[in-house]
Write an enzyme that holds these catalytic residues in place. Sequence first.
Site, PDB file in Angstrom:
ATOM      1  N   ASP A 129       0.873  -1.172   0.000  1.00 53.86           N
ATOM      2  CA  ASP A 129       0.000   0.000   0.000  1.00 53.86           C
ATOM      3  C   ASP A 129       0.906   1.217   0.000  1.00 53.86           C
ATOM      4  OD1 ASP A 129      -1.756   2.046   0.348  1.00 53.86           O
ATOM      5  OD2 ASP A 129      -2.802   1.173   2.065  1.00 53.86           O
ATOM      6  N   CYS A 174      -7.854   7.826 -15.225  1.00 55.09           N
ATOM      7  CA  CYS A 174      -8.792   7.612 -16.326  1.00 55.09           C
ATOM      8  C   CYS A 174     -10.103   8.343 -16.019  1.00 55.09           C
ATOM      9  CB  CYS A 174      -9.025   6.133 -16.589  1.00 55.09           C
ATOM     10  SG  CYS A 174      -9.558   5.170 -15.159  1.00 55.09           S
TER      11      CYS A 174
END
Length: 455
Positions: A319, A390
């Site tokens: 992470d 995106c």
Amino acid sequence: MRLKPKSISPARRLALDVLRRIEAENAFATLALDHALERRPLSAEDRALATELVYGCVRWRRKLDFALAAHSHRPLDRLDLSILRILRLGAYQLLFLDRVPAYAAVDEGTEMAAQLRGRRVAAFVNGVLRGLSSTRDRIEWPDPAVDPVRALGILHSYPDWMVEWWIKLFGRERAEAFMQASNRPAPIWVRANTVRIAPDGLRELLAASGLRVEPSALVPGAARVEQLSEVRAFSAHEAGLFHIQEAAAQAVCHLLDVRPGQKVLDACAAPGGKTATLAELMQDQGEILAADVHPARLALVRKLMERLGLNCVRTQVADLSQPGTEDLGRFEAILLDAPCSALGVLRRHPESKWRTAPDDVQRLARIQRELLDRLCRMLVPGGRMVYSVCTFTDEEGPEQIRAFLADHPEMELDDPRQGKRMPWHALLDAGGALRTWPDAHDMDAFFAVRLRRKG
């Protein structure tokens, strides 16, 4: 005497099951459909129909519900979801698929309801679908002149908040063009594995197999494939000669400008498409660390690298928004394809229309900033980082980068146009950011910038 149940076409049965998984299990349409098609062998015709039904029902959900509501004596939000899915399946065929006879859509919807919930419910489904069938050519759709946001939301099947926001962002004409483009099926783009085959060689091989292949004029190595059959079924795919990747995503990899022998970090790497493209651009020489927080999705990266025969990639569960990321080392290039609202990929993930909320943008922007803050410390002096999303919200794009640079004087924008002229430079805006659009380029909507650590 009990009547023998009628048969239901395999395509419709599979589509109904996938739609259930998308709603009940919060599954992604692409993954749920691929999984179902792998488990249940269908003819090419049935595979195509099942795919059309799944994406059509998810993509046009709001418009279908508006049309169905006029023929249901009960509000749709009070119906059992299993019945509403059957109604949507029938409505999509009636409104969008001329090749499907109306009686087939009605009869199979009725039979699915009978087998699932009994004849009484089946009679209700039959009545609604027959009513829609008889009036489908004269539906009174809402008038955009009266209430533009609601009307366009129904006609193009988007939530009101998205429509309202896009009208403010683009203006009404461009907003409609964007919604229309985002409702069309996304094209299939592939990329040659240049470690094993040249792009021209791959195009010739696919063309000889019956596929129409068109190279991109803007993104070197990208080719658009008109899918005459399942692309993954071709021996060239199994042999690792190419992988499927959207053209805008390939352009993002070009933006990073990696070189053979470099040490590169692909943050948020799963499922591995960009990792593969980076490895190919590096000629499989150097080292790429593909990191992701999800172990199961990182397994997809390893599987893809194995198929493509790319050996410069190693994977790491991590992470990167948390302390301790610096322990992974320092890198000459970093790709941060950050978690985002994904509003630029609605063609491929139409379920996001109904799952994304306005508050998600701010929440995701905070995660992106945490990743930027930590990853920039892992660059060597002179090292480059590409930040890409995106989507096209200001909060996740230009505003995010302005705030980041204001707090990090050691970082600067690195305009790609200062180097060798490349075809994909046509996708850059005035500030040097990569911006792609479904309505302008027939690509997913991406925002990406290249940053450089001074020194």
